[in-house]
Write an enzyme that holds these catalytic residues in place. Sequence first.
Site, PDB file in Angstrom:
ATOM      1  N   ARG A  46      10.262  11.501   3.877  1.00 60.77           N
ATOM      2  CA  ARG A  46       9.083  11.677   3.018  1.00 60.77           C
ATOM      3  C   ARG A  46       9.488  11.505   1.550  1.00 60.77           C
ATOM      4  NH1 ARG A  46       7.834  16.476   1.103  1.00 60.77           N
ATOM      5  NH2 ARG A  46       8.084  17.652   3.032  1.00 60.77           N
ATOM      6  N   TYR A  98     -13.913  -0.398  -6.651  1.00 59.97           N
ATOM      7  CA  TYR A  98     -13.727  -0.342  -5.190  1.00 59.97           C
ATOM      8  C   TYR A  98     -14.371   0.924  -4.619  1.00 59.97           C
ATOM      9  CZ  TYR A  98     -11.354  -0.027  -0.697  1.00 59.97           C
ATOM     10  OH  TYR A  98     -11.086   0.078   0.633  1.00 59.97           O
ATOM     11  N   ASP A 171      -5.742  -1.855 -11.214  1.00 60.72           N
ATOM     12  CA  ASP A 171      -5.690  -2.077  -9.770  1.00 60.72           C
ATOM     13  C   ASP A 171      -5.705  -3.596  -9.590  1.00 60.72           C
ATOM     14  OD1 ASP A 171      -6.280  -2.568  -7.101  1.00 60.72           O
ATOM     15  OD2 ASP A 171      -7.682  -0.896  -6.917  1.00 60.72           O
TER      16      ASP A 171
HETATM   17  C1  LIG Z   1      -8.570  -2.297  -0.453  1.00 61.05           C
HETATM   18  C2  LIG Z   1      -8.552  -1.870  -1.833  1.00 61.05           C
HETATM   19  C3  LIG Z   1      -8.106  -0.598  -2.183  1.00 61.05           C
HETATM   20  C4  LIG Z   1      -7.699   0.419  -1.152  1.00 61.05           C
HETATM   21  O1  LIG Z   1      -6.582   0.029  -0.423  1.00 61.05           O
HETATM   22  P1  LIG Z   1      -6.291   0.522   1.068  1.00 61.05           P
HETATM   23  O2  LIG Z   1      -4.987  -0.108   1.387  1.00 61.05           O
HETATM   24  O3  LIG Z   1      -7.424   0.062   1.916  1.00 61.05           O
HETATM   25  O4  LIG Z   1      -6.225   2.012   1.041  1.00 61.05           O
HETATM   26  C5  LIG Z   1      -8.074  -0.270  -3.522  1.00 61.05           C
HETATM   27  N1  LIG Z   1      -8.465  -1.127  -4.475  1.00 61.05           N
HETATM   28  C6  LIG Z   1      -8.895  -2.364  -4.179  1.00 61.05           C
HETATM   29  C7  LIG Z   1      -9.307  -3.279  -5.281  1.00 61.05           C
HETATM   30  C8  LIG Z   1      -8.965  -2.775  -2.859  1.00 61.05           C
HETATM   31  O5  LIG Z   1      -9.412  -3.983  -2.576  1.00 61.05           O
END
Ligand SMILES: *Cc1c(COP(=O)(O)O)cnc(C)c1O
Length: 375
Positions: A46, A98, A171
């Site tokens: 972990r 998202y 992101d």
């Molecule tokens: C899919 C996605 C997430 C979340 O990711 P997961 O791997 O599904 O938890 C976050 N931000 C964006 C822009 C995404 O497309």
Amino acid sequence: MQKNTKLIHFESPINDPYNANSTPIYQTATFELESASCHTKYDYSRSANPTRDVASVAIANIENAKYARAYSSGMAAINGVLGLLKSGDHLILGDDIYGGTYRIATQRLITHRGIEVSFIDLTNHQLIKNTIKPNTKMILVETPSNPLQKIADLQHIGTLSKTHNLLFVVDNSFMSPWLQQPFNFGANVVIHSATKFLSGHSDVSGGFAITNDEKLDQELGFILNAEGLALAPLDSWLILRGIKTLGLRIERQQQNALALIKYLQQNPLITKIYYPTLDTHPQHEIHKKQASGGGSLICVETRDIATSIKLVEKTKLFNTSVSFGSIHSSISLPSNMSHQSIPKDKQIIPPTLVRLSIGIEDVEDLINDIENSLT
Ligand SMILES: *Cc1c(COP(=O)(O)O)cnc(C)c1O
């Protein structure tokens, strides 16, 4: 080194005694300690695991950054980064963020953690400036946004964040490090859902948070360990394997996307196309400044909802599924699927909007499939 070489060649942080060419999968939860008082790098998976460390070094290498942490999903990475906020802090998010980020903001941060959140149009510079308050600590940006493909100006937000001492988080799941590198524009942390392009085969969930700031990285590592957010050894290996073909896959997917757009532009049932490098995209110039291509996601509006549903349901080569970035093409109706967790009265996604994620298939087959499903 150039980009494709960097995907494959990087300094491994572990010493494998047998010099295996493929990173070994350390499928273990515990490591034997040399003595009762010894503290080694690896004692419990972990906290740290060698396979995961290699995956982290690989992603940091392609983002041209120093540090990365690997999480069990993109949402775990987002949760880890949002863990940097304290009660009373203010967070700025895009108004078409998202769905999972929207959910964690509205149903965890605001309701359980005493964090203020503003959802705003990040293409509006004046609005961003007016939204910053003395307690604003972080701005989390997706560009292009998903699925409306609105473009936030990374350079502008980077400069503004620096002036106001905000943590600028991007992101970058939608573009991947192949097409866009937010550290060049002042980002403090870059997040990826590795479930998308980095893995590329829709066979694993994962996420990363990357930074150049040692103190931030230490804090992210603390939260990751304390909250148990880490990526598993086998999943680390799968993502590592995916990363090696990132360039090949994305170039091919993007080439297919551009060919498909040419077809869609001529189809009278398609009333609007969203793609960030098209001249018709209102912020295409900003996108071209900060990214090296438009990627492989195309959103379209059709004549009516019946046409959209027909398109989504009748295609054979496009899997009807959420997610994107895979070698398989897929298709979805975001207002009903990935963005369902956003209440109807807060939805700004047109109900006829269809999102196409383009894979590596032969594009003639993809075009025929779309053509057949619309007739
Ligand atoms: C899919 C996605 C997430 C979340 O990711 P997961 O791997 O599904 O938890 C976050 N931000 C964006 C822009 C995404 O497309």
